[in-house]
Scaffold this active site. Structure first.
Site, PDB file in Angstrom:
ATOM      1  CD  GLU A  93      -5.515  10.966  -5.516  1.00 44.36           C
ATOM      2  OE1 GLU A  93      -5.018  12.102  -5.442  1.00 44.36           O
ATOM      3  OE2 GLU A  93      -6.721  10.775  -5.774  1.00 44.36           O
ATOM      4  CG  HIS A  94      -0.402   9.900  -4.031  1.00 43.48           C
ATOM      5  ND1 HIS A  94      -0.547  10.308  -2.718  1.00 43.48           N
ATOM      6  CD2 HIS A  94      -0.959  10.888  -4.786  1.00 43.48           C
ATOM      7  CE1 HIS A  94      -1.142  11.486  -2.681  1.00 43.48           C
ATOM      8  NE2 HIS A  94      -1.398  11.860  -3.915  1.00 43.48           N
ATOM      9  CG  HIS A  95       2.518   5.019  -3.927  1.00 48.57           C
ATOM     10  ND1 HIS A  95       2.237   5.849  -2.860  1.00 48.57           N
ATOM     11  CD2 HIS A  95       3.721   5.418  -4.419  1.00 48.57           C
ATOM     12  CE1 HIS A  95       3.218   6.721  -2.707  1.00 48.57           C
ATOM     13  NE2 HIS A  95       4.129   6.488  -3.631  1.00 48.57           N
TER      14      HIS A  95
ATOM     15  CD  GLN B 272      -7.197   8.714   6.576  1.00 44.80           C
ATOM     16  OE1 GLN B 272      -6.234   7.981   6.393  1.00 44.80           O
ATOM     17  NE2 GLN B 272      -7.592   9.064   7.789  1.00 44.80           N
TER      18      GLN B 272
ATOM     19  CG  HIS C 229      -2.590   5.483   4.328  1.00 47.57           C
ATOM     20  ND1 HIS C 229      -3.157   6.070   3.221  1.00 47.57           N
ATOM     21  CD2 HIS C 229      -3.272   5.954   5.404  1.00 47.57           C
ATOM     22  CE1 HIS C 229      -4.132   6.886   3.606  1.00 47.57           C
ATOM     23  NE2 HIS C 229      -4.215   6.835   4.936  1.00 47.57           N
TER      24      HIS C 229
ATOM     25  CB  CYS D 218       1.405   3.756   0.060  1.00 48.66           C
ATOM     26  SG  CYS D 218       0.549   5.041   0.992  1.00 48.66           S
TER      27      CYS D 218
END
Length: 276
Positions: A166-168, A206, A234, A236
């Protein structure tokens, strides 16, 4: 020949029984309250009779049912945040946003290779983020109770999943392992895999996804214990930032018997790791 009963003995027994009955009746003190005195029923025979007796037990009186508190489903497992449930953009708006991103990235959305990209991205997002339109609680409603008294551990391991940070908004993927001790029955094994997909197909961290899986199983099945482990890579972290590929992240949630007993945690981890 039968012996003739002694009349004196019978008389004595009857007298003693009458005395015992009188004593029992005198020991009962039916005292009317002032309110009850005012409710004497003149229509009853032999004068007035009390509407109710004070201090006596009425076994036929209805017993109020005890209040049972039903725990609400955790907010973390709701399908769509309330703030956007009624304000979802249209398909055309989503495609227009993709064109803006393509131009911001430095390319021309009108060229042949990118002309249909906005439509493809919008369509793929419908599948990638389909978890917002799914209710994990419904997946676990069907419980099979005819399991011949089985109450030992149920473990489904190596459930593959694909999610997006959800951050990137960059993918992360891996395996989920779920174990529980049933109480009222078991659910279909595929349902646990579908629960994982429901939460994975959302913008996620996660850690949150691991807790959400445990939350919904605990809320619906109410098992004696739950163990959830998620291990993932991940992108990211692999594609950007420190660019360390091959690094895995492990998160766990232990509830009930698994939380209270370290031996149960060891058993769960051993079953997950010891693969044929």
């Amino acid at each position: 020949m039968y012996a003739k009963p002694d009349s004196n003995t019978m008389t004595t027994r009857i007298a003693r029984a009458e005395d015992a009955m009188d004593a029992a009746l005198k020991s009962l003190s039916y005292r009317l309250t002032e309110t009850e005195d005012s409710r004497m029923d003149p229509t009853r025979p032999n004068g007035a009779a009390p509407a109710a007796l004070n201090g006596t037990r009425n076994d036929n009186a209805p017993v109020p049912a005890p209040e049972v508190e039903v725990a609400p489903a955790p907010a973390s497992i709701q399908r769509v945040p309330d703030a956007i449930a009624t304000g979802r953009p249209s398909r055309e708006e989503a495609e227009a946003a993709v064109r803006v991103l393509l131009r911001w990235a430095g390319d021309d959305p009108a060229r042949e290779g990118l002309r249909d990209t906005p439509a493809r991205v919008a369509k793929s997002y419908e599948q990638i983020f389909s978890g917002y339109r799914q209710d994990a609680t419904i997946l676990l409603e069907r419980v099979f109770e005819e399991v011949e008294g089985y109450s030992d551990i149920v473990l489904v391991r190596d459930i593959p999943f694909y999610s997006h940070c959800e951050h990137h908004m960059v993918p992360f993927m891996g395996l989920a392992h779920i174990a529980y001790y049933p109480t009222k029955g078991v659910v279909g094994l595929s349902k646990l895999a579908r629960v994982v997909d429901t939460f994975a197909r959302r913008l996620q961290t996660q850690e949150t996804m691991t807790a959400q899986i445990a939350d919904v199983i605990e809320t619906i099945l109410k098992p004696r214990g739950i163990a959830v482990m998620v291990e993932a890579e991940h992108l990211c972290m692999a594609m950007r930032g420190v660019q360390k590929a091959g690094v895995s992240t492990i998160t766990t949630q232990f509830r009930g018997a698994f939380k209270d007993d370290a031996n149960e945690q060891v058993r769960f981890l051993t079953l997950v790791r010891n693969k044929p």
